[in-house]
Write a protein that holds these residues in place. Structure first.
Motif, PDB file in Angstrom:
ATOM      1  N   SER A  55       0.817  -1.205   0.000  1.00 46.82           N
ATOM      2  CA  SER A  55       0.000   0.000   0.000  1.00 46.82           C
ATOM      3  C   SER A  55       0.855   1.263   0.000  1.00 46.82           C
ATOM      4  CB  SER A  55      -0.925   0.001   1.225  1.00 46.82           C
ATOM      5  OG  SER A  55      -1.929  -0.985   1.097  1.00 46.82           O
ATOM      6  N   VAL A  56       1.959   1.250   0.752  1.00 46.39           N
ATOM      7  CA  VAL A  56       2.822   2.434   0.813  1.00 46.39           C
ATOM      8  C   VAL A  56       3.379   2.768  -0.568  1.00 46.39           C
ATOM      9  CG1 VAL A  56       5.017   3.310   1.691  1.00 46.39           C
ATOM     10  CG2 VAL A  56       3.409   2.203   3.252  1.00 46.39           C
ATOM     11  N   VAL A  57       3.791   1.748  -1.308  1.00 44.24           N
ATOM     12  CA  VAL A  57       4.291   1.984  -2.669  1.00 44.24           C
ATOM     13  C   VAL A  57       3.202   2.639  -3.517  1.00 44.24           C
ATOM     14  CG1 VAL A  57       5.090   0.880  -4.788  1.00 44.24           C
ATOM     15  CG2 VAL A  57       5.980   0.125  -2.580  1.00 44.24           C
ATOM     16  N   GLY A  58       1.979   2.152  -3.373  1.00 41.11           N
ATOM     17  CA  GLY A  58       0.880   2.754  -4.115  1.00 41.11           C
ATOM     18  C   GLY A  58       0.617   4.193  -3.709  1.00 41.11           C
ATOM     19  N   ILE A  59       0.720   4.468  -2.400  1.00 42.46           N
ATOM     20  CA  ILE A  59       0.498   5.828  -1.902  1.00 42.46           C
ATOM     21  C   ILE A  59       1.504   6.797  -2.508  1.00 42.46           C
ATOM     22  CG2 ILE A  59       0.659   7.273   0.168  1.00 42.46           C
ATOM     23  CD1 ILE A  59      -0.480   4.843   1.722  1.00 42.46           C
ATOM     24  N   VAL A  60       2.754   6.386  -2.560  1.00 45.92           N
ATOM     25  CA  VAL A  60       3.818   7.260  -3.045  1.00 45.92           C
ATOM     26  C   VAL A  60       3.696   7.508  -4.550  1.00 45.92           C
ATOM     27  CG1 VAL A  60       6.320   7.475  -3.364  1.00 45.92           C
ATOM     28  CG2 VAL A  60       5.401   6.612  -1.193  1.00 45.92           C
ATOM     29  N   LEU A  61       3.304   6.482  -5.302  1.00 45.62           N
ATOM     30  CA  LEU A  61       3.364   6.563  -6.763  1.00 45.62           C
ATOM     31  C   LEU A  61       2.023   6.835  -7.437  1.00 45.62           C
ATOM     32  CD1 LEU A  61       5.756   3.541  -7.468  1.00 45.62           C
ATOM     33  CD2 LEU A  61       6.349   5.964  -7.270  1.00 45.62           C
ATOM     34  N   GLU A  62       0.912   6.667  -6.733  1.00 45.03           N
ATOM     35  CA  GLU A  62      -0.401   6.714  -7.368  1.00 45.03           C
ATOM     36  C   GLU A  62      -0.698   8.056  -8.032  1.00 45.03           C
ATOM     37  OE1 GLU A  62      -3.926   5.372  -8.748  1.00 45.03           O
ATOM     38  OE2 GLU A  62      -2.759   4.108  -7.404  1.00 45.03           O
ATOM     39  N   VAL A  63      -0.627   9.141  -7.295  1.00 40.74           N
ATOM     40  CA  VAL A  63      -0.989  10.446  -7.860  1.00 40.74           C
ATOM     41  C   VAL A  63      -0.004  10.903  -8.938  1.00 40.74           C
ATOM     42  CG1 VAL A  63      -1.319  12.894  -7.345  1.00 40.74           C
ATOM     43  CG2 VAL A  63      -2.313  11.166  -5.839  1.00 40.74           C
ATOM     44  N   PRO A  64       1.326  10.784  -8.710  1.00 39.61           N
ATOM     45  CA  PRO A  64       2.239  11.139  -9.810  1.00 39.61           C
ATOM     46  C   PRO A  64       1.986  10.351 -11.092  1.00 39.61           C
ATOM     47  CG  PRO A  64       3.451  10.970  -7.752  1.00 39.61           C
ATOM     48  CD  PRO A  64       2.062  10.465  -7.482  1.00 39.61           C
ATOM     49  N   SER A  65       1.704   9.044 -10.959  1.00 37.85           N
ATOM     50  CA  SER A  65       1.438   8.253 -12.161  1.00 37.85           C
ATOM     51  C   SER A  65       0.095   8.629 -12.775  1.00 37.85           C
ATOM     52  CB  SER A  65       1.473   6.754 -11.836  1.00 37.85           C
ATOM     53  OG  SER A  65       0.409   6.394 -10.965  1.00 37.85           O
ATOM     54  N   GLY A  66      -0.868   9.026 -11.933  1.00 41.84           N
ATOM     55  CA  GLY A  66      -2.139   9.497 -12.475  1.00 41.84           C
ATOM     56  C   GLY A  66      -1.968  10.748 -13.309  1.00 41.84           C
ATOM     57  N   ALA A  67      -1.100  11.650 -12.849  1.00 44.11           N
ATOM     58  CA  ALA A  67      -0.832  12.854 -13.634  1.00 44.11           C
ATOM     59  C   ALA A  67      -0.156  12.512 -14.960  1.00 44.11           C
ATOM     60  CB  ALA A  67       0.040  13.816 -12.821  1.00 44.11           C
ATOM     61  N   TRP A  68       0.708  11.488 -14.955  1.00 41.06           N
ATOM     62  CA  TRP A  68       1.306  11.059 -16.223  1.00 41.06           C
ATOM     63  C   TRP A  68       0.244  10.498 -17.158  1.00 41.06           C
ATOM     64  CZ3 TRP A  68       5.332  12.910 -18.191  1.00 41.06           C
ATOM     65  CH2 TRP A  68       6.463  13.225 -17.424  1.00 41.06           C
ATOM     66  N   ALA A  69      -0.767   9.833 -16.589  1.00 44.33           N
ATOM     67  CA  ALA A  69      -1.839   9.288 -17.419  1.00 44.33           C
ATOM     68  C   ALA A  69      -2.669  10.390 -18.058  1.00 44.33           C
ATOM     69  CB  ALA A  69      -2.737   8.377 -16.589  1.00 44.33           C
ATOM     70  N   ASP A  70      -2.611  11.605 -17.506  1.00 48.52           N
ATOM     71  CA  ASP A  70      -3.258  12.758 -18.128  1.00 48.52           C
ATOM     72  C   ASP A  70      -2.316  13.507 -19.051  1.00 48.52           C
ATOM     73  OD1 ASP A  70      -5.803  12.491 -16.950  1.00 48.52           O
ATOM     74  OD2 ASP A  70      -5.071  13.372 -15.081  1.00 48.52           O
ATOM     75  N   THR A  71      -1.106  12.959 -19.240  1.00 49.00           N
ATOM     76  CA  THR A  71      -0.079  13.663 -20.008  1.00 49.00           C
ATOM     77  C   THR A  71       0.442  12.851 -21.182  1.00 49.00           C
ATOM     78  OG1 THR A  71       0.615  14.699 -17.924  1.00 49.00           O
ATOM     79  CG2 THR A  71       2.121  14.890 -19.791  1.00 49.00           C
ATOM     80  N   VAL A  72       0.639  11.537 -20.995  1.00 49.72           N
ATOM     81  CA  VAL A  72       1.216  10.688 -22.037  1.00 49.72           C
ATOM     82  C   VAL A  72       0.210   9.606 -22.416  1.00 49.72           C
ATOM     83  CG1 VAL A  72       3.555  11.135 -21.222  1.00 49.72           C
ATOM     84  CG2 VAL A  72       2.308   9.159 -20.345  1.00 49.72           C
ATOM     85  N   SER A  73       0.636   8.679 -23.261  1.00 47.26           N
ATOM     86  CA  SER A  73      -0.244   7.607 -23.729  1.00 47.26           C
ATOM     87  C   SER A  73      -0.688   6.709 -22.572  1.00 47.26           C
ATOM     88  CB  SER A  73       0.484   6.753 -24.774  1.00 47.26           C
ATOM     89  OG  SER A  73      -0.244   5.574 -25.042  1.00 47.26           O
ATOM     90  N   ARG A  74      -1.973   6.633 -22.373  1.00 47.45           N
ATOM     91  CA  ARG A  74      -2.494   5.759 -21.323  1.00 47.45           C
ATOM     92  C   ARG A  74      -2.296   4.289 -21.681  1.00 47.45           C
ATOM     93  NH1 ARG A  74      -7.919   9.484 -20.508  1.00 47.45           N
ATOM     94  NH2 ARG A  74      -6.962  11.023 -19.099  1.00 47.45           N
TER      95      ARG A  74
END
Length: 410
Positions: A55-74
């Motif tokens: 869960s901690v790994v998800g907490i750290v990476l979830e929002v930054p990766s979500g922003a990438w999903a709004d920026t690059v190819s999903r």
């Protein structure tokens, strides 16, 4: 109204979206990996620490990766997620130690961060682009049901796989499923980003523009998730019901603690899965439920989970969990649809990822509670979590936005 030529691409897209969801949960290792850990010599506390790391790994990476999903190819992010998913289970097979299990969970957490908000945003935006936004609830509800059904089937298959090849065969079979999912991802639309460089005040072409778009998506999504009262309530409600799924990590341990044989555990977990599938299917017809009714369903789910912890019989516990987790799955789909319908700005994946981060924080709190619980059994901490779930039903009723009424075109 869409013509025949337009409906066919929508149906083809829906099939691919449903296949991705089903494969994401079709892992034979799911019902037995907690047993793999304990049979490798880990204590309940160590197992809970591994889950907390996940869960901690998800907490750290979830929002930054979500922003990438709004920026690059999903689609590209989903493909990377499938590869990392496969690497996680391969690590468990190749390095069956605490360190190996921890590395696998770190990889799994990365994969989840790359794909969770990414997939939901891709599905919603691609359907909306085809004038089929109203199909999202159907796709997600049916997708959840198919995912649970696939998990149930592979759970049942885990018994003969264990008998033939032990944990190794179960693990490699799960790696194979990840590779099939990768093939499905290759057939999805590229889903270009919805936050364009044109929207930036400092739009400057060049290597730095992707980072600028990422910062813009992050700022837009976090802003909407925290400043809009409607979106904030949807984020809180969705995060709460998502976190309730933490309990299923302990089903196998509970059933064996109550006397079930190793080969019988997947069958009992499969029974619970059938209830989850039914709940997801009902959710497609319950998207108009009032918030108070949804909160009542959460409270009833908590009561049924508490019953499972008290009965002391694995079959009766499985029956109670079948009903309880059916209700949990129903409210997961319902709250996800409400969240999607409240998002107004472009950074959809970032907003969804914010909800997922809150869910992971709640999950970590639950894992820590299990790790610190006195004794070696899971029934007592499960009972405490069930009581908390009943109380959370009141909060869900308060936070969940009302259903969005369909627009009438004059």
């Amino acid at each position: 109204m869409a013509g025949p030529g337009e409906r066919r691409p929508v149906r083809a897209l829906e099939v691919r979206l449903l296949a991705w969801q089903a494969l994401d949960e079709a892992m034979p290792i799911f019902p037995v990996y907690a047993l793999l850990f304990t049979d490798a010599g880990l204590s309940l506390g160590q197992v809970s620490l591994l889950l907390a790391l996940w869960s901690v790994v998800g907490i750290v990476l979830e929002v930054p990766s979500g922003a990438w999903a709004d920026t690059v190819s999903r689609r590209g992010l989903l493909a990377l997620g499938a590869v990392v998913y496969a690497a996680a289970f391969a690590t468990w097979v190749l390095v069956p130690t605490f360190a190996g299990f921890a590395a696998g969970f770190a990889l799994w957490g990365l994969s989840g961060a790359l794909t969770s908000g990414t997939f939901q945003a891709l599905a919603y935006d691609e359907l909306a682009a085809r004038d089929a936004r109203d199909r999202y609830a159907h796709v997600i509800g049916l997708g959840h049901a198919l995912a649970v059904a696939a998990m149930t089937v592979t759970t049942l298959l885990a018994a003969p796989l264990l008998a033939v090849g032990g944990y190794d065969l179960v693990g490699w079979a799960s790696v194979g499923v990840c590779l099939v999912q990768l093939a499905v991802v290759a057939s999805l639309p590229a889903a270009p980003p919805v936050v364009s460089a044109v929207e930036l005040q400092d739009d400057v072409p060049g290597p730095g523009s992707a980072w600028a778009r990422w910062r813009d998506a992050l700022r837009t999504g976090l802003g909407e998730a925290t400043t809009s009262a409607l979106v904030r309530g949807a984020v809180l409600a969705s995060a709460t019901v998502l976190a309730l799924q933490v309990v299923d990590e302990y089903f196998g341990l509970l059933f064996r603690e109550q006397g079930a044989a190793l080969v019988g555990v997947p069958l009992l977990v499969g029974l619970v899965g059938a209830g989850e599938a039914a709940g997801a299917l009902v959710a497609t017809r319950a998207t108009g439920w009032a918030p108070r009714r949804a909160g009542g369903a959460v409270a009833l789910a908590g009561a049924l989970v508490g019953t499972a912890a008290l009965v002391g019989d694995p079959l009766l516990a499985a029956v109670a969990l079948t009903g309880g987790y059916g209700l949990v799955q129903l409210t997961v789909v319902l709250s996800e649809v409400r969240l999607q319908d409240t998002i107004e700005h472009g950074a959809r994946a970032t907003v969804i990822s914010t909800s997922n981060v809150l869910a992971e924080l709640l999950s970590v709190a639950a894992y820590v509670g299990f790790a610190l619980a006195p004794g070696d059994g899971v029934a007592r901490p499960l009972l405490v979590l069930a009581a908390v779930t009943v109380l959370l039903g009141v909060l869900v009723a308060r936070w969940l936005p009302p259903a969005v009424l369909p627009q009438v075109v004059p």
